[in-house]
Structure formats: C-alpha cells, structure tokens
Design an enzyme around this catalytic site. Sequence first.
Site, PDB file in Angstrom:
ATOM      1  N   GLY A 132       4.310   7.329  -7.689  1.00  0.00           N
ATOM      2  CA  GLY A 132       5.635   7.757  -7.246  1.00  0.00           C
ATOM      3  C   GLY A 132       6.536   8.259  -8.350  1.00  0.00           C
ATOM      4  O   GLY A 132       7.286   9.226  -8.167  1.00  0.00           O
ATOM      5  N   THR A 160       0.040   4.712   0.095  1.00  0.00           N
ATOM      6  CA  THR A 160       0.899   5.453   1.018  1.00  0.00           C
ATOM      7  C   THR A 160       0.070   6.036   2.145  1.00  0.00           C
ATOM      8  O   THR A 160      -1.127   6.263   1.980  1.00  0.00           O
ATOM      9  CB  THR A 160       1.573   6.619   0.240  1.00  0.00           C
ATOM     10  OG1 THR A 160       2.242   6.078  -0.892  1.00  0.00           O
ATOM     11  CG2 THR A 160       2.563   7.375   1.074  1.00  0.00           C
ATOM     12  N   GLY A 198       9.869   4.457  -4.569  1.00  0.00           N
ATOM     13  CA  GLY A 198       9.098   5.558  -5.148  1.00  0.00           C
ATOM     14  C   GLY A 198       9.467   6.894  -4.537  1.00  0.00           C
ATOM     15  O   GLY A 198      10.575   7.095  -4.034  1.00  0.00           O
ATOM     16  N   GLY A 223       0.426   8.930  -4.139  1.00  0.00           N
ATOM     17  CA  GLY A 223       0.009   8.638  -5.501  1.00  0.00           C
ATOM     18  C   GLY A 223       1.136   8.022  -6.303  1.00  0.00           C
ATOM     19  O   GLY A 223       1.999   7.322  -5.759  1.00  0.00           O
TER      20      GLY A 223
END
Length: 295
Positions: free
Chosen positions: A212, A158, A188, A210
């Site tokens: 999800g 992300t 997510g 990180g």
Amino acid sequence: MNPKIIVHGGAWDWDDALDPVKKDGVETAVSLGYDVLKAGGSALDAVETAVNSLEDNPVFDAGTGGYLNQAGIVQLDALIVDGATNNFGAVGGVTTVKNPISLARRVMIDSDFCFFVGKGAELQAEQFGFPVIDNQILVTPEMLEFFNAQRTDGPSDTVGAVAIDQDGNVAAATSTSGTPYKPVGRVGDSPLFGSGGYAENGIGAVGATGHGEHIMRLLLSKFTSDQLAKGLSTAEAGQAAMAFADQRFEESMCGVIMVDANGQLGAAHTTPKLAVGWIDADGVARSSMSGQDVS
Ligand code: GLY
C-alpha cells in the site's frame, strides 16, 4: 456491449498449497458478479456482489479472515468507484461492519460526502441500517495465529473487482484488512481514490493490490487508467504501470487488474503471485495464480 468482469484475491506470495482454495474463491466471486451483469445489472452491482463474496470468504484477507492489527482488531478499508459519474465512496479503519464495500457504496450514493473513517464511518453504517457486528466474528483461527506470532508477512492483502456492463458503464471495487499486524489506524492504498481503484466511462476501470505504501505514492490505479486513456492496450498499460512501479521502488510488490472501455480485460503484477478470476469469451469462469492468460 458484452459485459465483462475480472476479480482479484490479492497480489503477494503464498504457498502453492493455497492455490486451489484461492482458485475456487476467485472463480466463485467472478461468477456471482457475472450473473449480475448477465441479468442486465450494473457494473456497480456486479463489483459489489463479487467483492462481497471475496470479503465473506475466509481464504482472502479482507472482511472475514482479515489480518488483525497490533491491538488484535480486524480493521477494514474499502473503496467503490462509479465510472459513469467518476464519483466514489470510501471507508477506512472500520471494525464493526461485515462488508465494508457495501458501506462504501452507501457513502457514495446516500451521503453528501466521499470518505468516512473510524467511528464516523461506523456511525454512518448504523444510520444506514447495517448490523453492528462483534469484530471477533471476522477473526479466523489462522489469522489469530498470525497475530499471536506477531507476523508481518502474509499471503496477500486485498480483494477487488472491475467490470463493464451492457451499457458501457465501468466500476471498480477494492476491499482490504491491510497489512498483517499493522499499527492501529494505519490505512493503505485500498480506500484511496486513484490509488486502490479508479474508473471512468470511456476509458476503463482499474483495481490495485499489493504494498500500500508504494501504491498510494504511485497513484497506481489512476496511472494505469491514464495509460489506457493514451490508447494503450490493457496488456501494454499493465506493463507500463509495473515498469513505473519498479522504476520508483526496488521491490515494488504490487499488481493491477483492469477492463478497458471496449471490454478488454488485463492484469499485471511485480509480485510472485496474483490471484485473478475472470469470465472468458465463452462465459466460463477462469482463474490464474500468476495473473497470466487473462483474455
Ligand atoms: N494494499 C492494501 C494495503 O496495503 O493496505
């Protein structure tokens, strides 16, 4: 007030050999966002600009260079939050738009709704005049290799940015391709208000990254913002959020970046690494692969 911005290029673990390109990517993105703020631009403009840069950088797993899902498609999610209005725009499962964060912003500003997914989000994009792209232009050779090997591990997932502008308005933006080799339709935390991002004037702005399925169950960005609202410093709020994550999940594997209403920046993570870029008090772009030293 002095405007501030911090960006991230994902929390997870990756080979140290990737550090230099990630460093370059977060420093470039944060500098572009800061240029907007220095010119008197809004926090919203700054976070969108920074995230556009991260989306377009194939080093990061959002936009171009995103992971392919199990159908071989790069399926994108994004969220933007305006702290001045506490409004947000989000899109999920988008496959024909190059910069989903910009689509999320148009959803927030130019529709009566907050969240569009799949074909509906793509239809909105067409109506807003976004070019319809061939999904294959988002695919890089590295990510194709991941797909062909059906790998579900990856270096990060992300990108995001949070900022406060000269008027004290805060904003958060998060964009992702999700997890590697995810099932079709899996979404997510990233586009979920309060999970992937949160912003409220007078408190601050937070972005999460990180795992999800953990982050969304923790409402991690809102939880972190709530710690700031209680009067905790950004360092304390980050520690409290990571302790909360670790208490709920054995390997929580998440991270946050934040800016509070006074312009104090912060970052925290439970992953081995978190790529962050920020502008220091002298106006110089800085970065860290351990989420440390943010000031
Ligand atoms: N944190 C992004 C995702 O799990 O999709």
